[in-house]
Design a protein around this motif. Structure first.
Motif, PDB file in Angstrom:
ATOM      1  N   GLN A  60       0.808  -1.213   0.000  1.00 42.14           N
ATOM      2  CA  GLN A  60       0.000   0.000   0.000  1.00 42.14           C
ATOM      3  C   GLN A  60       0.847   1.272   0.000  1.00 42.14           C
ATOM      4  O   GLN A  60       0.523   2.239  -0.700  1.00 42.14           O
ATOM      5  CB  GLN A  60      -0.930  -0.003   1.207  1.00 42.14           C
ATOM      6  N   ALA A  61       1.933   1.277   0.737  1.00 41.01           N
ATOM      7  CA  ALA A  61       2.765   2.483   0.829  1.00 41.01           C
ATOM      8  C   ALA A  61       3.288   2.914  -0.535  1.00 41.01           C
ATOM      9  O   ALA A  61       3.340   4.108  -0.846  1.00 41.01           O
ATOM     10  CB  ALA A  61       3.925   2.245   1.797  1.00 41.01           C
ATOM     11  N   ALA A  62       3.670   1.941  -1.361  1.00 42.70           N
ATOM     12  CA  ALA A  62       4.177   2.261  -2.694  1.00 42.70           C
ATOM     13  C   ALA A  62       3.083   2.877  -3.557  1.00 42.70           C
ATOM     14  O   ALA A  62       3.320   3.850  -4.292  1.00 42.70           O
ATOM     15  CB  ALA A  62       4.737   1.010  -3.364  1.00 42.70           C
ATOM     16  N   ALA A  63       1.876   2.330  -3.469  1.00 47.57           N
ATOM     17  CA  ALA A  63       0.760   2.874  -4.242  1.00 47.57           C
ATOM     18  C   ALA A  63       0.432   4.298  -3.817  1.00 47.57           C
ATOM     19  O   ALA A  63       0.174   5.176  -4.656  1.00 47.57           O
ATOM     20  CB  ALA A  63      -0.467   1.981  -4.085  1.00 47.57           C
ATOM     21  N   LEU A  64       0.455   4.549  -2.513  1.00 40.96           N
ATOM     22  CA  LEU A  64       0.134   5.886  -2.017  1.00 40.96           C
ATOM     23  C   LEU A  64       1.206   6.889  -2.432  1.00 40.96           C
ATOM     24  O   LEU A  64       0.892   8.046  -2.755  1.00 40.96           O
ATOM     25  CB  LEU A  64      -0.008   5.863  -0.497  1.00 40.96           C
ATOM     26  N   ALA A  65       2.456   6.467  -2.458  1.00 40.07           N
ATOM     27  CA  ALA A  65       3.533   7.364  -2.883  1.00 40.07           C
ATOM     28  C   ALA A  65       3.386   7.723  -4.356  1.00 40.07           C
ATOM     29  O   ALA A  65       3.569   8.882  -4.746  1.00 40.07           O
ATOM     30  CB  ALA A  65       4.886   6.705  -2.629  1.00 40.07           C
ATOM     31  N   GLU A  66       3.055   6.734  -5.187  1.00 42.16           N
ATOM     32  CA  GLU A  66       2.834   7.017  -6.610  1.00 42.16           C
ATOM     33  C   GLU A  66       1.646   7.957  -6.796  1.00 42.16           C
ATOM     34  O   GLU A  66       1.677   8.857  -7.641  1.00 42.16           O
ATOM     35  CB  GLU A  66       2.599   5.722  -7.379  1.00 42.16           C
ATOM     36  N   ALA A  67       0.605   7.733  -6.014  1.00 42.90           N
ATOM     37  CA  ALA A  67      -0.580   8.581  -6.126  1.00 42.90           C
ATOM     38  C   ALA A  67      -0.271  10.020  -5.730  1.00 42.90           C
ATOM     39  O   ALA A  67      -0.732  10.964  -6.367  1.00 42.90           O
ATOM     40  CB  ALA A  67      -1.707   8.019  -5.256  1.00 42.90           C
ATOM     41  N   GLU A  68       0.507  10.192  -4.676  1.00 39.51           N
ATOM     42  CA  GLU A  68       0.894  11.534  -4.246  1.00 39.51           C
ATOM     43  C   GLU A  68       1.660  12.255  -5.350  1.00 39.51           C
ATOM     44  O   GLU A  68       1.390  13.433  -5.654  1.00 39.51           O
ATOM     45  CB  GLU A  68       1.745  11.453  -2.983  1.00 39.51           C
ATOM     46  N   ASP A  69       2.597  11.556  -5.957  1.00 44.04           N
ATOM     47  CA  ASP A  69       3.402  12.147  -7.031  1.00 44.04           C
ATOM     48  C   ASP A  69       2.529  12.549  -8.220  1.00 44.04           C
ATOM     49  O   ASP A  69       2.642  13.664  -8.748  1.00 44.04           O
ATOM     50  CB  ASP A  69       4.465  11.139  -7.469  1.00 44.04           C
ATOM     51  N   SER A  70       1.653  11.652  -8.637  1.00 41.72           N
ATOM     52  CA  SER A  70       0.800  11.941  -9.790  1.00 41.72           C
ATOM     53  C   SER A  70      -0.211  13.036  -9.483  1.00 41.72           C
ATOM     54  O   SER A  70      -0.443  13.932 -10.301  1.00 41.72           O
ATOM     55  CB  SER A  70       0.073  10.670 -10.249  1.00 41.72           C
ATOM     56  N   ALA A  71      -0.834  12.975  -8.309  1.00 37.87           N
ATOM     57  CA  ALA A  71      -1.841  13.969  -7.947  1.00 37.87           C
ATOM     58  C   ALA A  71      -1.235  15.365  -7.897  1.00 37.87           C
ATOM     59  O   ALA A  71      -1.850  16.337  -8.349  1.00 37.87           O
ATOM     60  CB  ALA A  71      -2.482  13.613  -6.611  1.00 37.87           C
ATOM     61  N   ALA A  72      -0.020  15.470  -7.364  1.00 35.11           N
ATOM     62  CA  ALA A  72       0.642  16.777  -7.299  1.00 35.11           C
ATOM     63  C   ALA A  72       0.896  17.323  -8.697  1.00 35.11           C
ATOM     64  O   ALA A  72       0.683  18.517  -8.963  1.00 35.11           O
ATOM     65  CB  ALA A  72       1.953  16.654  -6.527  1.00 35.11           C
ATOM     66  N   LEU A  73       1.342  16.448  -9.598  1.00 34.33           N
ATOM     67  CA  LEU A  73       1.589  16.881 -10.976  1.00 34.33           C
ATOM     68  C   LEU A  73       0.296  17.296 -11.663  1.00 34.33           C
ATOM     69  O   LEU A  73       0.223  18.369 -12.283  1.00 34.33           O
ATOM     70  CB  LEU A  73       2.250  15.745 -11.758  1.00 34.33           C
ATOM     71  N   PHE A  74      -0.726  16.456 -11.555  1.00 34.96           N
ATOM     72  CA  PHE A  74      -1.997  16.772 -12.215  1.00 34.96           C
ATOM     73  C   PHE A  74      -2.541  18.111 -11.727  1.00 34.96           C
ATOM     74  O   PHE A  74      -2.956  18.965 -12.517  1.00 34.96           O
ATOM     75  CB  PHE A  74      -3.044  15.683 -11.937  1.00 34.96           C
ATOM     76  N   ALA A  75      -2.537  18.290 -10.416  1.00 32.71           N
ATOM     77  CA  ALA A  75      -3.099  19.509  -9.837  1.00 32.71           C
ATOM     78  C   ALA A  75      -2.315  20.744 -10.258  1.00 32.71           C
ATOM     79  O   ALA A  75      -2.893  21.795 -10.540  1.00 32.71           O
ATOM     80  CB  ALA A  75      -3.144  19.393  -8.321  1.00 32.71           C
ATOM     81  N   ALA A  76      -0.998  20.625 -10.304  1.00 34.49           N
ATOM     82  CA  ALA A  76      -0.160  21.764 -10.680  1.00 34.49           C
ATOM     83  C   ALA A  76      -0.406  22.203 -12.117  1.00 34.49           C
ATOM     84  O   ALA A  76      -0.080  23.337 -12.488  1.00 34.49           O
ATOM     85  CB  ALA A  76       1.319  21.406 -10.497  1.00 34.49           C
ATOM     86  N   CYS A  77      -0.978  21.311 -12.912  1.00 33.95           N
ATOM     87  CA  CYS A  77      -1.236  21.626 -14.322  1.00 33.95           C
ATOM     88  C   CYS A  77      -2.722  21.844 -14.599  1.00 33.95           C
ATOM     89  O   CYS A  77      -3.157  21.825 -15.755  1.00 33.95           O
ATOM     90  CB  CYS A  77      -0.680  20.517 -15.205  1.00 33.95           C
ATOM     91  N   GLY A  78      -3.501  22.041 -13.533  1.00 32.17           N
ATOM     92  CA  GLY A  78      -4.899  22.408 -13.709  1.00 32.17           C
ATOM     93  C   GLY A  78      -5.851  21.275 -13.994  1.00 32.17           C
ATOM     94  O   GLY A  78      -6.975  21.507 -14.447  1.00 32.17           O
ATOM     95  N   ALA A  79      -5.433  20.035 -13.746  1.00 34.95           N
ATOM     96  CA  ALA A  79      -6.280  18.886 -14.031  1.00 34.95           C
ATOM     97  C   ALA A  79      -7.405  18.749 -13.005  1.00 34.95           C
ATOM     98  O   ALA A  79      -7.388  19.390 -11.955  1.00 34.95           O
ATOM     99  CB  ALA A  79      -5.448  17.609 -14.070  1.00 34.95           C
ATOM    100  N   GLU A  80      -8.353  17.864 -13.314  1.00 36.65           N
ATOM    101  CA  GLU A  80      -9.518  17.653 -12.465  1.00 36.65           C
ATOM    102  C   GLU A  80      -9.636  16.232 -11.930  1.00 36.65           C
ATOM    103  O   GLU A  80     -10.249  16.015 -10.883  1.00 36.65           O
ATOM    104  CB  GLU A  80     -10.806  17.961 -13.251  1.00 36.65           C
ATOM    105  N   VAL A  81      -9.078  15.256 -12.657  1.00 37.10           N
ATOM    106  CA  VAL A  81      -9.418  13.860 -12.393  1.00 37.10           C
ATOM    107  C   VAL A  81      -8.174  12.980 -12.320  1.00 37.10           C
ATOM    108  O   VAL A  81      -7.271  13.092 -13.153  1.00 37.10           O
ATOM    109  CB  VAL A  81     -10.337  13.296 -13.502  1.00 37.10           C
ATOM    110  N   LEU A  82      -8.148  12.088 -11.312  1.00 43.37           N
ATOM    111  CA  LEU A  82      -7.165  11.020 -11.248  1.00 43.37           C
ATOM    112  C   LEU A  82      -7.908   9.724 -11.576  1.00 43.37           C
ATOM    113  O   LEU A  82      -8.841   9.341 -10.870  1.00 43.37           O
ATOM    114  CB  LEU A  82      -6.527  10.948  -9.869  1.00 43.37           C
ATOM    115  N   VAL A  83      -7.507   9.086 -12.665  1.00 39.63           N
ATOM    116  CA  VAL A  83      -8.185   7.883 -13.156  1.00 39.63           C
ATOM    117  C   VAL A  83      -7.391   6.670 -12.663  1.00 39.63           C
ATOM    118  O   VAL A  83      -6.313   6.368 -13.171  1.00 39.63           O
ATOM    119  CB  VAL A  83      -8.292   7.888 -14.688  1.00 39.63           C
TER     120      VAL A  83
END
Length: 294
Positions: free
Chosen positions: A84-107
């Motif tokens: 689980q820790a690895a999945a959460l770390a990947e999600a944090e990285d992706s969510a930060a990138l998406f948000a910084a670029c104005g995105a709305e959705v994590l699929v």
């Protein structure tokens, strides 16, 4: 071509053969893919697989800006039932990138941990419970970045078949990415699913499917990668998904999210370079005509 003003239409690099699966096929360069999206009148895209587009937010914003494209969000296929820790770390990285670029959705997709989408080990009840828990934790991470998380039922993942989709809906509060192609291949009628769970549709990927090839995949006689190579996906309106019925239903129900044109494609060395553009143009025309009738 100009997309309809009645619904929000986006594209995705997978329609140009850009996929995270090793050995999937020839990968067109980002300027070609983004440039053709812009030429078709699409004004937003999903991110594509990790590493295809820049992971630095400033670089990504600049690149998308060059083509007047906004970012819808992106696909994150991670192992949810273990580590689980690895999945959460990947999600944090992706969510930060998406948000910084104005995105709305994590699929989000429930990856098996194996390469590709042709094998699926069976989960224990305990592993399934971890999958549900991890997806909820990822949703919380994404929400802190202002993003909505949707779970994508996907061929070759641990949420694929109709019983698995129903089980996830019962056990989790997450909305779904309604992918017309993957749901149909997994045995779920996407229109009926939307009718049963209208409040659980958080994002839409539009594909059209040749039902006879989908049946071969469902029966285990044909691998998913091979099916894509055989043309299981076709431009909207040329297959067996009732795209218009789906769009009409969710639109009437108040869905205001993105309709992402996503025709999974695998390009060989001899594949026409203009094939993805032509297919996406036909899908865009079909969807625009449907939207104009709403």
């Amino acid at each position: 071509m100009t997309a309809s003003s009645k619904i929000r239409i986006a594209a995705a690099p997978i329609s140009w053969g850009v996929c995270e699966v090793p050995g999937w096929g020839r990968v067109l360069d980002a300027p070609t893919v983004l440039g053709e999206m812009a030429e078709l009148g699409v004004d937003a895209t999903e991110l594509g697989p990790p590493g295809y587009l820049p992971r630095d937010p400033a670089e990504l914003r600049a690149l998308l800006g060059d083509y007047k494209l906004s970012l819808v969000g992106g696909f994150l296929a991670v192992v949810l039932h273990a580590e689980q820790a690895a999945a959460l770390a990947e999600a944090e990285d992706s969510a930060a990138l998406f948000a910084a670029c104005g995105a709305e959705v994590l699929v989000l997709a429930a990856a098996t941990g194996l390469d590709g989408y042709d094998e699926r080990p069976r989960l224990s009840d305990a592993e399934w419970a971890t999958l549900v828990e991890t997806s909820a934790k990822i949703s919380e991470i994404a929400a802190k970045h202002g993003l909505k998380t949707v779970l994508h039922p996907h061929v070759g993942t641990h949420v694929e078949t109709e019983p698995e989709v129903e089980r996830f809906l019962a056990d989790s509060a997450l909305p779904l990415c309604l992918d017309t192609g993957h749901l149909l291949i997994g045995g779920t009628d996407p229109v009926e699913l939307a009718k049963r769970y209208p409040d659980r549709i958080g994002h839409i990927h539009l594909k059209d499917v040749r039902a006879e090839i989908a049946e071969e995949v469902r029966a285990g006689r044909l691998g998913y990668t091979e099916a894509v190579g055989q043309g299981i996906y076709v431009p909207l309106g040329e297959g067996d998904v009732d795209v218009e019925a789906l769009v009409r239903f969710v639109h009437a129900g108040g869905y205001g999210g993105w309709y992402v044109l996503e025709q999974d494609t695998a390009l060989g060395e001899a594949s026409p370079v203009d094939g993805p553009r032509r297919d996406t143009e036909r899908s865009l025309q079909h969807l625009t005509e449907i939207a104009d009738r709403l």
